[in-house]
Design a protein around this motif. Structure first.
Motif, mmCIF file in Angstrom:
data_model
loop_
_atom_site.group_PDB
_atom_site.id
_atom_site.type_symbol
_atom_site.label_atom_id
_atom_site.label_comp_id
_atom_site.label_asym_id
_atom_site.label_seq_id
_atom_site.Cartn_x
_atom_site.Cartn_y
_atom_site.Cartn_z
ATOM 1 N N VAL A 256 0.851 -1.189 0.000
ATOM 2 C CA VAL A 256 0.000 0.000 0.000
ATOM 3 C C VAL A 256 0.885 1.236 0.000
ATOM 4 N N VAL A 257 0.716 2.088 -1.006
ATOM 5 C CA VAL A 257 1.415 3.371 -1.081
ATOM 6 C C VAL A 257 0.454 4.445 -0.579
ATOM 7 N N LEU A 258 0.849 5.185 0.440
ATOM 8 C CA LEU A 258 -0.023 6.210 1.011
ATOM 9 C C LEU A 258 0.822 7.319 1.610
ATOM 10 N N ASP A 259 0.174 8.460 1.885
ATOM 11 C CA ASP A 259 0.902 9.629 2.377
ATOM 12 C C ASP A 259 1.028 9.595 3.892
ATOM 13 N N ASN A 260 1.528 10.700 4.451
ATOM 14 C CA ASN A 260 1.854 10.755 5.867
ATOM 15 C C ASN A 260 0.749 11.376 6.710
ATOM 16 N N TYR A 261 -0.489 11.299 6.245
ATOM 17 C CA TYR A 261 -1.611 11.814 7.015
ATOM 18 C C TYR A 261 -1.675 11.088 8.364
ATOM 19 N N ALA A 262 -1.964 11.826 9.425
ATOM 20 C CA ALA A 262 -1.924 11.255 10.767
ATOM 21 C C ALA A 262 -2.841 10.050 10.908
ATOM 22 N N THR A 263 -3.958 10.062 10.198
ATOM 23 C CA THR A 263 -4.876 8.927 10.257
ATOM 24 C C THR A 263 -4.198 7.628 9.837
ATOM 25 N N HIS A 264 -3.300 7.716 8.866
ATOM 26 C CA HIS A 264 -2.638 6.516 8.347
ATOM 27 C C HIS A 264 -1.618 5.946 9.319
ATOM 28 N N LYS A 265 -1.247 6.715 10.345
ATOM 29 C CA LYS A 265 -0.238 6.255 11.304
ATOM 30 C C LYS A 265 -0.804 6.142 12.715
ATOM 31 N N HIS A 266 -2.125 6.154 12.820
ATOM 32 C CA HIS A 266 -2.759 6.077 14.132
ATOM 33 C C HIS A 266 -2.407 4.755 14.815
ATOM 34 N N ALA A 267 -2.402 4.766 16.137
ATOM 35 C CA ALA A 267 -2.038 3.566 16.896
ATOM 36 C C ALA A 267 -2.957 2.394 16.574
ATOM 37 N N ARG A 268 -4.234 2.665 16.399
ATOM 38 C CA ARG A 268 -5.158 1.577 16.088
ATOM 39 C C ARG A 268 -4.935 1.045 14.670
ATOM 40 N N VAL A 269 -4.502 1.919 13.779
ATOM 41 C CA VAL A 269 -4.168 1.454 12.423
ATOM 42 C C VAL A 269 -2.941 0.554 12.472
ATOM 43 N N ARG A 270 -1.955 0.923 13.285
ATOM 44 C CA ARG A 270 -0.767 0.080 13.421
ATOM 45 C C ARG A 270 -1.132 -1.264 14.064
ATOM 46 N N ALA A 271 -2.044 -1.216 15.022
ATOM 47 C CA ALA A 271 -2.484 -2.475 15.629
ATOM 48 C C ALA A 271 -3.205 -3.346 14.607
ATOM 49 N N TRP A 272 -3.975 -2.724 13.737
ATOM 50 C CA TRP A 272 -4.654 -3.477 12.670
ATOM 51 C C TRP A 272 -3.630 -4.115 11.744
ATOM 52 N N LEU A 273 -2.553 -3.383 11.438
ATOM 53 C CA LEU A 273 -1.509 -3.928 10.578
ATOM 54 C C LEU A 273 -0.840 -5.141 11.237
ATOM 55 N N ASP A 274 -0.653 -5.085 12.532
ATOM 56 C CA ASP A 274 -0.038 -6.227 13.220
ATOM 57 C C ASP A 274 -0.898 -7.482 13.092
ATOM 58 N N ARG A 275 -2.207 -7.298 12.960
ATOM 59 C CA ARG A 275 -3.097 -8.462 12.835
ATOM 60 C C ARG A 275 -3.246 -8.913 11.389
ATOM 61 N N HIS A 276 -2.843 -8.076 10.440
ATOM 62 C CA HIS A 276 -2.968 -8.407 9.014
ATOM 63 C C HIS A 276 -1.575 -8.311 8.391
ATOM 64 N N ARG A 277 -0.848 -9.382 8.477
ATOM 65 C CA ARG A 277 0.562 -9.381 8.104
ATOM 66 C C ARG A 277 0.797 -9.227 6.607
ATOM 67 N N ARG A 278 -0.193 -9.488 5.780
ATOM 68 C CA ARG A 278 0.059 -9.397 4.334
ATOM 69 C C ARG A 278 0.019 -7.959 3.832
ATOM 70 N N PHE A 279 -0.368 -7.017 4.677
ATOM 71 C CA PHE A 279 -0.355 -5.605 4.306
ATOM 72 C C PHE A 279 1.009 -5.001 4.632
ATOM 73 N N VAL A 280 1.589 -4.303 3.647
ATOM 74 C CA VAL A 280 2.866 -3.610 3.830
ATOM 75 C C VAL A 280 2.667 -2.158 3.402
ATOM 76 N N PHE A 281 2.869 -1.231 4.334
ATOM 77 C CA PHE A 281 2.684 0.187 4.052
ATOM 78 C C PHE A 281 3.993 0.796 3.555
ATOM 79 N N HIS A 282 3.885 1.632 2.507
ATOM 80 C CA HIS A 282 5.010 2.396 1.966
ATOM 81 C C HIS A 282 4.594 3.866 1.972
ATOM 82 N N TYR A 283 5.181 4.649 2.848
ATOM 83 C CA TYR A 283 4.798 6.056 2.984
ATOM 84 C C TYR A 283 5.591 6.920 1.992
#
Length: 386
Positions: A256-283
């Motif tokens: 996933v290519v996305l910008d540095n908007y605070a929503t994209h780096k929220h703690a709950r978003v990071r927790a969601w990423l930890d549960r979905h390992r196939r997602f890789v964020f590229h800021y």
């Protein structure tokens, strides 16, 4: 005609001259010149030619001689003559160019042709001609923003690499949200386009609320995963990530290519990423949203559907957006990246050198930029005192 001088008009020249006289689109000066030569070829005297053409004896003789020397082409081509207005001295042009590149006097932001003409003492048209010759356009301004991200080059090469050569058994998505899309209704119906008149619409409007479009562009296929939501918080972003999760087949890595908007780096978003390992964020680097491919789709959506659209409710707006998404997915076009990353890096380097070269405090930063880019450590590109 003067004694001892004869004008021989060949059959081919006579046909061309007759065509010039008969053509209603021929300039009148070409017509009477051709008539002078035709009558001369028929043996008509100078006085008769003068009476029938209304020209002086010197004029008749001049065009007879021109035809004898240059033929028919000489009749339809005038000799160049110097302008009655003398050319501006080079010093005046240099002064105009130099002043254009400086700030104007008084409480104004840029030069106008009238101001420059008054300052230098020349005409407005002369100022405009000088500006055109030297490629100067004081009335225009281009916006820019250089990224201050210390990892600009690393992120740039990473994202461009995903665009140009996507990994095998993976999906590359460019994700972003277009917030505050307004449902605007015009106060009066617009008038359709017709010959000599463009389409019209009222300048004022009625606002019926806003919506936010979350979109993910599949770089390889060109299809869009989109969903309209009322707000654009981290809760809505997680819901959109769940939509992507359900849409992409299992077993594929999702970059996933996305910008540095605070929503994209929220703690709950990071927790969601930890549960979905196939997602890789590229800021993307900061101040480099142009690197996000989905921005092109947003631009097309705005120009082709939203800018002139009339929406009487949020429901109408969301329905129109969904129809546009469907039409795009029915005929998808893969995203193709063409810009050379090395040229982008060089342009950023030149930009910071230009901005900082006049500031002695930034001299060390300039050296740092040159060293970072030159050795490939790509962490600099930030003109700030170190």
């Amino acid at each position: 005609m003067r004694k001892g001088i004869t004008v021989q008009v060949s059959e081919g020249d006579r046909v061309r001259l007759a065509g010039i006289v008969a053509d209603r689109n021929s300039p009148q000066k070409h017509v009477w010149r051709a008539r002078i030569v035709l009558m001369t070829g028929d043996g008509i005297g100078t006085n008769t030619i003068m009476r029938q053409t209304g020209k002086s004896k010197v004029t008749v003789w001049r065009w007879q001689e021109r035809f004898m020397a240059q033929g028919v082409d000489g009749l339809v081509r005038d000799k160049t003559r110097p302008s009655r207005i003398p050319r501006l001295p080079a010093t005046v042009q240099e002064q105009t160019v130099a002043l254009t590149q400086t700030d104007p006097p008084g409480e104004v932001t840029h030069w106008t042709a009238q101001m420059m003409a008054k300052q230098v003492g020349i005409s407005v048209s002369s100022v405009q001609r000088i500006w055109h010759t030297h490629g100067l356009q004081p009335h225009r301004v281009r916006q820019f923003k250089l990224s201050r991200d210390r990892q600009f080059v690393t992120k740039l090469r990473d994202i461009v690499g995903l665009y140009v050569d996507p990994p095998a058994h993976a999906v590359v998505l460019s994700v972003d949200e277009k917030s505050q899309i307004q449902a605007l209704d015009r106060t009066q119906p617009g008038l359709p386009i017709k010959t000599g008149r463009c389409a019209t619409m009222t300048h004022d409007y009625k606002r019926h609320g806003t919506t936010t479009l979350f979109a993910a562009l599949n770089v390889l296929e060109g299809k869009i995963i989109g969903r309209c939501m009322q707000r654009h918080r981290h809760q809505e972003f997680i819901r959109f990530l769940n939509t992507i999760e359900a849409d992409i087949p299992a077993g594929k890595i999702i970059h996933v290519v996305l910008d540095n908007y605070a929503t994209h780096k929220h703690a709950r978003v990071r927790a969601w990423l930890d549960r979905h390992r196939r997602f890789v964020f590229h800021y993307t680097p900061t101040s480099a949203s142009w690197l996000n491919a989905v921005e092109g789709f947003f631009a097309k959506l705005t120009k082709r559907r939203l800018k002139r659209g009339v929406f009487r409710s949020i429901v109408d707006l969301q329905a129109a957006i969904n129809r546009f998404l469907k039409e795009t997915n029915d005929d998808p076009k893969p995203f193709v990246w063409t810009a050379d990353p090395d040229k982008i890096i060089a342009a950023v380097k030149r930009g910071y050198q230009t901005l900082c070269v006049d500031d002695p405090v930034e001299a060390r930063a300039i050296w740092y930029v040159r060293a970072a880019v030159g050795c490939g450590h790509v962490s600099g590109l930030r003109c700030a005192a170190l």
